[in-house]
Write an enzyme that holds these catalytic residues in place. Structure first.
Site, PDB file in Angstrom:
ATOM      1  CG  ASP A  57       0.459  -2.403   6.048  1.00  0.00           C
ATOM      2  OD1 ASP A  57      -0.262  -2.330   6.995  1.00  0.00           O
ATOM      3  OD2 ASP A  57       0.459  -1.724   4.809  1.00  0.00           O
ATOM      4  CD  GLN A 114      -7.019  -4.018   4.534  1.00  0.00           C
ATOM      5  OE1 GLN A 114      -7.765  -4.894   4.985  1.00  0.00           O
ATOM      6  NE2 GLN A 114      -7.240  -2.790   3.866  1.00  0.00           N
ATOM      7  CB  CYS A 173      -3.605   3.394  -1.531  1.00  0.00           C
ATOM      8  SG  CYS A 173      -4.928   4.702  -1.354  1.00  0.00           S
ATOM      9  CG  HIS A 225      -1.932   0.842   1.358  1.00  0.00           C
ATOM     10  ND1 HIS A 225      -1.601   2.317   1.652  1.00  0.00           N
ATOM     11  CD2 HIS A 225      -3.239   0.976   1.195  1.00  0.00           C
ATOM     12  CE1 HIS A 225      -2.758   3.049   1.792  1.00  0.00           C
ATOM     13  NE2 HIS A 225      -3.761   2.192   1.390  1.00  0.00           N
ATOM     14  CE  LYS A 227      -7.183   0.231   6.357  1.00  0.00           C
ATOM     15  NZ  LYS A 227      -7.793   0.829   5.458  1.00  0.00           N
TER      16      LYS A 227
END
Ligand code: 7TS
Length: 413
Positions: A206, A209, A370, A129, A232
């Site tokens: 990261d 998600q 993104c 991302h 999220k």
């Protein structure tokens, strides 16, 4: 509705009932929300926790001695402990930030700029991302380090062989997404860490998600830094966190300087407060932290293992049913797929796909997500994307598939 306080986990119908946004029609149809990878819906318990703070004890933290301030400070620090526990660590290793983007910037500025030398290498993938790419481009520019890409496998997975081949004696930092926001692939972080640490490279993950969907223990993964966002995972916007291994956090410079983050200040210089407070300059997002802790409690009451299986099953079913539709291309493979299905219908712009679906009350995202370097790797401009979460159902998959047939009819396919 708040969830029943029994020890048995709530049914999926009860779970969906906890999200007031689902009780609406959109363009005349009951809402089907398939854009949780962008941001999730919020359950009543989170909305209530945020309202209660603003209504009953809207005080600043870590300063005044009055009762409301004490209550706010206690709630903020209890939130830190709960969120830290959720990802398998202790409060002192968790920095509240405004989200994944700020967390990555904190490492790229505070750690990488201090430790990287000209010619050092930052190893990453083309699937990142932009929030886990642009900060590294900037850090590389500032230090003279270089970005090195490990190419994806033909199925769009992180390839351990490619990663291994990309290591050189100059590799100082490796950064990857735990789960891709386009391909939905879960990356083998433990193997990445093992490989990177053998080369004395620092690992930054990261987790934007993954934390919403999978049971995650940063301690078991062995990562150096781990970034994620509250919005999220059923929490408020504007709050997220950075986990850092204690030794790594101690060798990281703050990003924001000012109030709250200092130990002592004289006319010429200042010393920093302890970790993690030195990274939280200024009045923090108290309401956000409290709301995020309520979100974590909610997710735990449902059960992360159940959530992982539920959203994965829906995504796999959607991917399997979308693939045979006329002109459909589904990106990423079924293996390791988490809650995300990115796809295109030949000859129909993804924005048109999203528009027709919206007219049917179905919310999906369309665009480059993104992740422009990944779009270039897949040789596409953009795609539509359906993403699933704990409040989605099989009926939502039916509605999506029916909706896409309608898109096909509309565009004469
Ligand atoms: N990393 C990944 C893998 C993401 O999916 C996102 C947001 C971010 C970082 C940035 O998170 P933020 O909370 O700091 O903005 N992803 C998306 C998306 O896929 N659609 O909208 C936002």
């Amino acid at each position: 509705m708040s969830l029943p306080s029994t020890t048995t986990a709530p049914s999926w119908t009860e779970v969906a009932g906890a999200f007031p946004a689902l009780r609406q029609t959109v363009n005349g149809h009951p809402l089907v929300y398939l854009d949780s990878a962008a941001t999730s819906l919020k359950p009543t318990v989170v909305i209530d926790a945020v309202s209660e703070y603003y209504r009953d004890y809207p005080s600043n933290v870590h300063r005044s001695v009055h009762t409301l301030a004490g209550r706010a400070t206690e709630a903020y620090e209890a939130a830190r402990a709960r969120v830290a526990g959720f990802i398998g660590t202790r409060a002192e290793n968790l920095v509240f930030t405004h989200g994944t983007t700020e967390s990555v910037n904190l490492v790229a500025n505070g750690w990488a700029r201090r430790h990287l030398q000209p010619g050092d290498e930052i190893l990453l993938t083309p699937a990142e991302h932009h929030s886990n790419l642009v900060p590294w481009q900037q850090a590389a520019r500032a230090t003279g380090a270089r970005l090195v890409y490990a190419e994806l496998s033909p199925e769009g997975h992180l390839s351990m062989a490619a990663l291994r081949a990309a290591f050189t004696p100059r590799t100082r930092l490796v950064t990857v997404a735990h789960v891709s926001n386009v391909l939905g692939t879960e990356n083998p972080i433990r193997q990445v860490v093992e490989l990177a640490h053998r080369h004395d490279a620092v690992v930054v993950v990261d987790g934007a998600q993954s934390v919403p969907h999978l049971p995650v223990s940063v301690t078991e993964l062995g990562v150096d830094f781990f970034a994620f966002s509250g919005h999220k995972m059923c929490g408020p916007t504007g709050i997220g966190a950075l986990y850092g291994r204690p030794d790594r956090l101690r060798e990281t410079d703050p990003l924001l300087f000012g109030g709250e983050m200092i130990a002592e200040v004289d006319r010429e210089r200042a010393t920093w407060a302890d970790v993690p407070y030195r990274f939280e300059g200024g009045t923090p997002n108290v309401a956000g932290a409290i709301g995020l802790a309520a979100a974590v409690q909610f997710l735990e009451s449902v059960g992360m293992q159940r959530i992982a299986v539920h959203s994965r099953e829906l995504a796999v079913e959607a991917a399997e049913r979308l693939a045979p539709l006329p002109g459909a291309a589904v990106y990423g493979s079924l293996a390791n797929r988490q809650a995300v299905v990115a796809f295109n219908l030949a000859g129909v712009h993804p924005h048109d796909v999203a528009q027709v679906l919206d007219s049917l009350g179905i919310a999906v995202r369309a665009g480059h997500h993104c992740a422009q370097p990944l779009m270039a790797t897949l040789a596409i401009q953009s795609s539509a994307r359906a993403s699933f979460y704990l409040y989605n159902t099989r009926e939502d998959v039916d509605r999506l598939v029916d909706g896409l047939r309608e898109v096909g009819r509309y565009f004469g396919r």
